[in-house]
Design a protein around this motif. Structure first.
Motif, PDB file in Angstrom:
ATOM      1  N   LYS A  72     -33.251 -77.669  22.084  1.00 14.04           N
ATOM      2  CA  LYS A  72     -34.108 -76.708  21.347  1.00 14.04           C
ATOM      3  C   LYS A  72     -34.300 -77.082  20.421  1.00 14.04           C
ATOM      4  O   LYS A  72     -34.793 -76.742  19.060  1.00 14.04           O
ATOM      5  CB  LYS A  72     -33.052 -75.572  21.011  1.00 14.04           C
ATOM      6  CG  LYS A  72     -32.566 -74.838  22.220  1.00 14.04           C
ATOM      7  CD  LYS A  72     -31.492 -73.610  21.979  1.00 14.04           C
ATOM      8  CE  LYS A  72     -30.918 -73.040  23.323  1.00 14.04           C
ATOM      9  NZ  LYS A  72     -30.006 -71.987  23.010  1.00 14.04           N
ATOM     10  N   TRP A  73     -34.736 -78.512  20.113  1.00 15.23           N
ATOM     11  CA  TRP A  73     -35.216 -79.247  18.773  1.00 15.23           C
ATOM     12  C   TRP A  73     -36.519 -79.239  18.550  1.00 15.23           C
ATOM     13  O   TRP A  73     -36.976 -79.426  17.449  1.00 15.23           O
ATOM     14  CB  TRP A  73     -34.632 -80.601  19.120  1.00 15.23           C
ATOM     15  CG  TRP A  73     -35.119 -81.341  20.098  1.00 15.23           C
ATOM     16  CD1 TRP A  73     -34.965 -81.659  21.283  1.00 15.23           C
ATOM     17  CD2 TRP A  73     -36.332 -82.291  20.165  1.00 15.23           C
ATOM     18  NE1 TRP A  73     -35.776 -82.130  22.242  1.00 15.23           N
ATOM     19  CE2 TRP A  73     -36.525 -82.878  21.287  1.00 15.23           C
ATOM     20  CE3 TRP A  73     -37.454 -82.705  19.228  1.00 15.23           C
ATOM     21  CZ2 TRP A  73     -37.843 -83.472  21.698  1.00 15.23           C
ATOM     22  CZ3 TRP A  73     -38.382 -83.573  19.379  1.00 15.23           C
ATOM     23  CH2 TRP A  73     -38.743 -83.827  20.692  1.00 15.23           C
ATOM     24  N   ARG A  74     -37.694 -79.027  19.450  1.00 15.75           N
ATOM     25  CA  ARG A  74     -38.802 -78.942  19.348  1.00 15.75           C
ATOM     26  C   ARG A  74     -39.301 -78.418  17.987  1.00 15.75           C
ATOM     27  O   ARG A  74     -39.125 -76.886  18.143  1.00 15.75           O
ATOM     28  CB  ARG A  74     -39.679 -78.787  20.399  1.00 15.75           C
ATOM     29  CG  ARG A  74     -39.532 -80.077  21.382  1.00 15.75           C
ATOM     30  CD  ARG A  74     -40.292 -79.915  22.890  1.00 15.75           C
ATOM     31  NE  ARG A  74     -39.940 -80.792  23.926  1.00 15.75           N
ATOM     32  CZ  ARG A  74     -38.857 -80.984  24.511  1.00 15.75           C
ATOM     33  NH1 ARG A  74     -37.680 -80.196  24.282  1.00 15.75           N
ATOM     34  NH2 ARG A  74     -38.637 -82.131  25.140  1.00 15.75           N
ATOM     35  N   GLY A  75     -39.782 -78.533  17.146  1.00 14.34           N
ATOM     36  CA  GLY A  75     -40.531 -77.780  15.884  1.00 14.34           C
ATOM     37  C   GLY A  75     -39.430 -77.703  14.933  1.00 14.34           C
ATOM     38  O   GLY A  75     -39.659 -77.143  13.866  1.00 14.34           O
ATOM     39  N   ARG A  76     -38.168 -78.252  15.201  1.00 12.11           N
ATOM     40  CA  ARG A  76     -37.210 -78.172  14.198  1.00 12.11           C
ATOM     41  C   ARG A  76     -36.800 -79.513  13.600  1.00 12.11           C
ATOM     42  O   ARG A  76     -36.135 -79.641  12.435  1.00 12.11           O
ATOM     43  CB  ARG A  76     -35.929 -77.334  14.954  1.00 12.11           C
ATOM     44  CG  ARG A  76     -36.324 -75.950  15.346  1.00 12.11           C
ATOM     45  CD  ARG A  76     -35.169 -75.346  15.715  1.00 12.11           C
ATOM     46  NE  ARG A  76     -35.382 -74.125  16.426  1.00 12.11           N
ATOM     47  CZ  ARG A  76     -34.303 -73.212  16.869  1.00 12.11           C
ATOM     48  NH1 ARG A  76     -33.152 -73.532  16.668  1.00 12.11           N
ATOM     49  NH2 ARG A  76     -34.819 -71.885  17.477  1.00 12.11           N
ATOM     50  N   VAL A  77     -36.521 -80.565  14.553  1.00  9.14           N
ATOM     51  CA  VAL A  77     -36.270 -82.018  14.123  1.00  9.14           C
ATOM     52  C   VAL A  77     -37.369 -82.935  14.534  1.00  9.14           C
ATOM     53  O   VAL A  77     -38.255 -82.421  15.593  1.00  9.14           O
ATOM     54  CB  VAL A  77     -34.979 -82.231  14.640  1.00  9.14           C
ATOM     55  CG1 VAL A  77     -33.848 -81.403  13.758  1.00  9.14           C
ATOM     56  CG2 VAL A  77     -34.906 -82.427  15.830  1.00  9.14           C
ATOM     57  N   SER A  78     -37.450 -83.821  13.917  1.00 15.43           N
ATOM     58  CA  SER A  78     -38.651 -84.802  14.676  1.00 15.43           C
ATOM     59  C   SER A  78     -38.280 -85.481  15.841  1.00 15.43           C
ATOM     60  O   SER A  78     -36.981 -85.590  16.173  1.00 15.43           O
ATOM     61  CB  SER A  78     -39.028 -85.956  13.558  1.00 15.43           C
ATOM     62  OG  SER A  78     -37.653 -86.599  13.642  1.00 15.43           O
ATOM     63  N   GLY A 104     -26.471 -89.856  11.634  1.00 15.41           N
ATOM     64  CA  GLY A 104     -26.823 -89.597  10.638  1.00 15.41           C
ATOM     65  C   GLY A 104     -27.628 -88.285  10.092  1.00 15.41           C
ATOM     66  O   GLY A 104     -28.480 -87.981   9.480  1.00 15.41           O
ATOM     67  N   VAL A 105     -27.193 -87.246  11.068  1.00 19.07           N
ATOM     68  CA  VAL A 105     -27.741 -86.045  11.029  1.00 19.07           C
ATOM     69  C   VAL A 105     -26.415 -84.936  10.835  1.00 19.07           C
ATOM     70  O   VAL A 105     -25.583 -85.335  10.775  1.00 19.07           O
ATOM     71  CB  VAL A 105     -28.556 -85.660  12.117  1.00 19.07           C
ATOM     72  CG1 VAL A 105     -29.836 -86.517  12.268  1.00 19.07           C
ATOM     73  CG2 VAL A 105     -27.884 -85.792  13.550  1.00 19.07           C
ATOM     74  N   LEU A 124     -28.997 -78.736  18.431  1.00 23.63           N
ATOM     75  CA  LEU A 124     -30.296 -78.447  18.765  1.00 23.63           C
ATOM     76  C   LEU A 124     -30.956 -79.383  19.848  1.00 23.63           C
ATOM     77  O   LEU A 124     -31.639 -79.264  20.739  1.00 23.63           O
ATOM     78  CB  LEU A 124     -31.123 -78.546  17.425  1.00 23.63           C
ATOM     79  CG  LEU A 124     -31.128 -77.163  16.589  1.00 23.63           C
ATOM     80  CD1 LEU A 124     -31.734 -77.375  15.261  1.00 23.63           C
ATOM     81  CD2 LEU A 124     -31.364 -75.901  17.178  1.00 23.63           C
ATOM     82  N   VAL A 125     -30.595 -80.757  19.612  1.00 18.41           N
ATOM     83  CA  VAL A 125     -31.031 -81.749  20.462  1.00 18.41           C
ATOM     84  C   VAL A 125     -30.565 -81.704  21.755  1.00 18.41           C
ATOM     85  O   VAL A 125     -31.079 -81.698  22.805  1.00 18.41           O
ATOM     86  CB  VAL A 125     -31.010 -83.436  19.684  1.00 18.41           C
ATOM     87  CG1 VAL A 125     -31.209 -84.303  20.723  1.00 18.41           C
ATOM     88  CG2 VAL A 125     -31.783 -83.375  18.356  1.00 18.41           C
TER      89      VAL A 125
END
Length: 338
Positions: free
Chosen positions: A31-37, A18-19, A26-27
């Motif tokens: 590289k997801w930290r700070g961009r998605v929960s 669902g994204v 990113l995940v």
């Protein structure tokens, strides 16, 4: 998703989680930290795991200009032939910024376990030498480019194939022995259910059948000196007229045949001619030196790596089998008159 079905894409992962695809990238690229929960990242990772999604690391690395890696899978690490295949592959790989990781899968039938199942290392492609294609399912997954060496082009799961001219090698052996006057043959065959050994047996049978008053008996043995010794001794000691020529699928088998002949009081080549296949160092370490088929293993590895590079670039690999050459030494001679 069942193996053999359509390979899942990042779009499938995005839909299941669902994204957006950008979030998936990113995940999975960490590289997801700070961009998605954290919750979203966990949902993406779970969806990827459930679907069996495997990023196309080869394409990504090509885009980013990062170091690339090929996996060379061989039946045995201690075999001189496969060591030379590695040398040839590594030489071409180094010229193109590739590293080559060597991995054994005993006897090449498998299934071979994936050595990178947990880390999902950034492999760009697989070169497999003298193996059954189905043995590579776990390693290759559904997406890694694959080049098969010494493999049936018709049964290679759509992979590119590079082959030595094994058929011609057996033709040269058989014609050499027939020309010397041999008519009774023993085929000391490798006890491995592999395309390359089926080819040798088929070509031997075809060539012998074209000459009147010939016969071929077959004895199977594992490719070990001890196994060949036992199989050859049993076959040569059996009932009926003794074969005058022993055709071995591998030089190691020929060494075992030498030992069997000596145990039975037979002289090579006066009482029994013996041939091998591969032209390993063993061939000139024994007396008399072995008549065998020379296979250019380093060129084989070079051609395999060249084919993989072509596949990665979307080009057609070079076609045509690599020529082989019969090297006549002291282990073959005309048979003694009956």
């Amino acid at each position: 998703m069942a193996r053999g079905s359509t390979r899942p894409t990042s779009r499938d992962v995005a839909r299941a989680a669902g994204v957006s695809q950008a979030a998936v990238s990113l995940v999975l690229g960490d590289k997801w930290r700070g961009r998605v929960s954290e919750a979203t990242a966990a949902r993406v990772r779970q969806a990827a795991q459930d679907l069996g999604y495997r990023p196309n690391l080869a394409a990504r690395n090509l885009r980013l200009g990062q170091a690339r890696t090929a996996l060379l899978v061989v039946p045995a690490l201690t075999n001189e032939f496969f060591a030379a295949v590695y040398e040839g592959a590594a030489r071409i790989a180094a010229k193109h910024g590739f590293g080559v990781v060597l991995y054994p899968s005993p006897e090449g039938i498998g299934p071979a376990p994936d050595p990178f199942a947990s880390a999902r290392a950034a492999l760009d492609g697989v070169i497999a030498s003298s193996m059954a294609s189905e043995a590579l399912t776990e390693i290759r997954g559904d997406d890694l480019p694959l080049v098969m060496l010494d493999s049936d082009p018709a049964g290679s799961l759509g992979a590119a194939t590079v082959n030595l001219d094994i058929t011609d090698g057996m033709r040269q052996i058989t014609e050499h022995l027939l020309a010397l006057g041999h008519r009774r043959f023993l085929h000391l065959a490798a006890d491995i259910d592999s395309w390359t050994f089926h080819v040798r047996a088929r070509e031997l049978a075809t060539r012998v059948a074209q000459t009147a008053d010939t016969e071929v008996r077959t004895a199977k043995a594992p490719i070990t000196i001890e196994g060949a010794l036992a199989a050859a001794e049993n076959a040569l000691h059996g009932p009926g007229p003794r074969p005058t020529a022993l055709i071995c699928d591998d030089d190691k088998l020929a060494v075992g045949a030498y030992k069997a002949a000596r145990r039975l009081g037979l002289r090579i080549p006066e009482d029994l001619s013996v041939t091998g296949f591969d032209d390993l160092a063993l061939a000139t370490a024994i007396e008399p030196e072995l008549t065998t088929v020379h296979l250019d293993a380093e060129l084989f590895g070079e051609r395999g790596m060249t084919a993989l590079l072509a596949v990665l670039e979307g080009a057609a690999p070079p076609e045509g089998n690599i020529p082989v050459e019969l090297v006549v030494r002291g282990s073959t001679a005309p048979p003694r008159p009956s």
